[in-house]
Design an enzyme around this catalytic site. Sequence first.
Site, PDB file in Angstrom:
ATOM      1  N   ASP A   1       3.784  -4.718   3.725  1.00 30.45           N
ATOM      2  CA  ASP A   1       5.237  -4.878   3.681  1.00 30.45           C
ATOM      3  C   ASP A   1       5.691  -6.273   4.090  1.00 30.45           C
ATOM      4  O   ASP A   1       6.534  -6.897   3.437  1.00 30.45           O
ATOM      5  CB  ASP A   1       5.915  -3.832   4.583  1.00 30.45           C
ATOM      6  CG  ASP A   1       5.261  -3.715   5.958  1.00 30.45           C
ATOM      7  OD1 ASP A   1       4.183  -4.288   6.174  1.00 30.45           O
ATOM      8  OD2 ASP A   1       5.835  -3.039   6.827  1.00 30.45           O
TER       9      ASP A   1
ATOM     10  N   HIS B   1       0.842  -1.195   0.000  1.00 29.65           N
ATOM     11  CA  HIS B   1       0.000   0.000   0.000  1.00 29.65           C
ATOM     12  C   HIS B   1       0.881   1.252   0.000  1.00 29.65           C
ATOM     13  O   HIS B   1       2.042   1.224   0.405  1.00 29.65           O
ATOM     14  CB  HIS B   1      -0.921   0.022   1.218  1.00 29.65           C
ATOM     15  CG  HIS B   1      -0.190  -0.077   2.513  1.00 29.65           C
ATOM     16  ND1 HIS B   1       0.533   0.961   3.050  1.00 29.65           N
ATOM     17  CD2 HIS B   1      -0.037  -1.107   3.366  1.00 29.65           C
ATOM     18  CE1 HIS B   1       1.080   0.592   4.177  1.00 29.65           C
ATOM     19  NE2 HIS B   1       0.754  -0.666   4.400  1.00 29.65           N
TER      20      HIS B   1
END
Length: 481
Positions: free
Chosen positions: A340, A79
């Site tokens: 992540d 994101h």
Amino acid sequence: MSSTSLLALGLAFISSVSAGRHGYPQFGEKQFSQSFLDGYNLLKFTSSLGPYSDRVSYGVDRNTPAGCQVDQVFLLMRHGERYPDYSGFGSNYETVLAKMAATQKNDSSSWKGDLAFLNDWTYYVDDPAMYSQESYSGAYAGLADAYSRGTDYRLRYGHLWDKKSVVPIFSSGYERVIETARYFGQGFFGYNYSTSAAVNIISESATQGANSLTPSCPADPTYVSCLVGSFSRTMPELGVAAARFNSQNPGLNLTALDVSYLMQMAAFELNVRAYTPWAEAFTLDEWVAYGYIWDLMYYYCVGPGSDYQIAVGQVYTNATRVLMEAGPKSGSMFWSFVHDANITPVVAALGLDIPANPLPNDTIPFPNQYRVADIVPMGGHLTLERMTCNATVKSTAGIYVRAVINEAVVPFNACQNGPGYSCPLANYSSLIVDAAPRFDEKCNTSSSYPQYLDFFWNYNTSTQYNFQDGPIGYQLTDTNV
């Protein structure tokens, strides 16, 4: 030849040297800068919490090698830039800021020294509803980052779309991830997004088993404790910063852990604002130490320092390998969006960014071979390209694979004999298949859960989730809309 002719020839030669042959300048600015300042760029030390920056390149051309054409592309993207979550981040920042404010409450003097800017600074989360959400304004806005990546990839890979087919976009079921997927899609498809893209939301629930963009490993005995311990880790340099602030502002009693929270907060501020005065309150040495704290966390908790996480990364690498072996008939574009900690296991499973020795806990290795800011900053992304190439002096005609991390080509150490330091598909497949340990053997996922990734083949072409259905909920995280 007369003396006049010789003089004329000499003057012409001098003129050509001054101007350069073919008009190339011989004087003035240097063609190539001799200064490389990326090593002093703060974004390389804000780790995974700060804005996106391109990876430091090895010098390999990012463009498709001559004689090759990308016929399949796989994107796994984090994101974009965001506000902090309240739990674990924002709550800590508010606590430290309140602690600092309390020391000044009965003191008529203002903040001094490196903290003098606090006389005018205000916390950037002015609406608590924004915690956990993608940032929408500022020079490093996350939604703009996602849209821009989409437009860039349309330029690079637009030839893969026939302008007729509905193309799936895959997102894990988290609000900010879904919004990134949507804005990327709008950037890539432009006016056709509402009808030509189909956002598929894949739940982040552990019950998805291997049929997930965010698979978990219940057999990993240290995963939770590793993360919890990492959030309280400090280094001596952060204690030095705390002592400096305390001496400049009597009554202040910051600890090294408080400083760690303030540095996290500074990284997040850049996701919302173009400038953070906190960046200059700390020395570059302190930022280097701070960045390494996060390198350690990712390496040992969700990276190559954990066999369990390498196994987790194989879910994606094996699924995309099968698609590459089948070729474009199985689909030419696979756009996927995650967090992540879902990308670092994949990078590890590919055998990329693996240090020769485990990262030390008590000293910083220089050079550091595992830098999270080069792998998963906000908006960080891994791109795998399948290329069909003609014969060259270096390689035979065939199908090759390249890995690109944050717009820098990262060759595979064990296989780089193709165009642009790519790897022949057959060799690449062997690297993936032979990698160990395997997810199904290592992670002990319940037999009642899916055992393999299926949605790349069985996806919907509905546009139901292409746009947000109603307002975004207060500090919304997990979602399916």
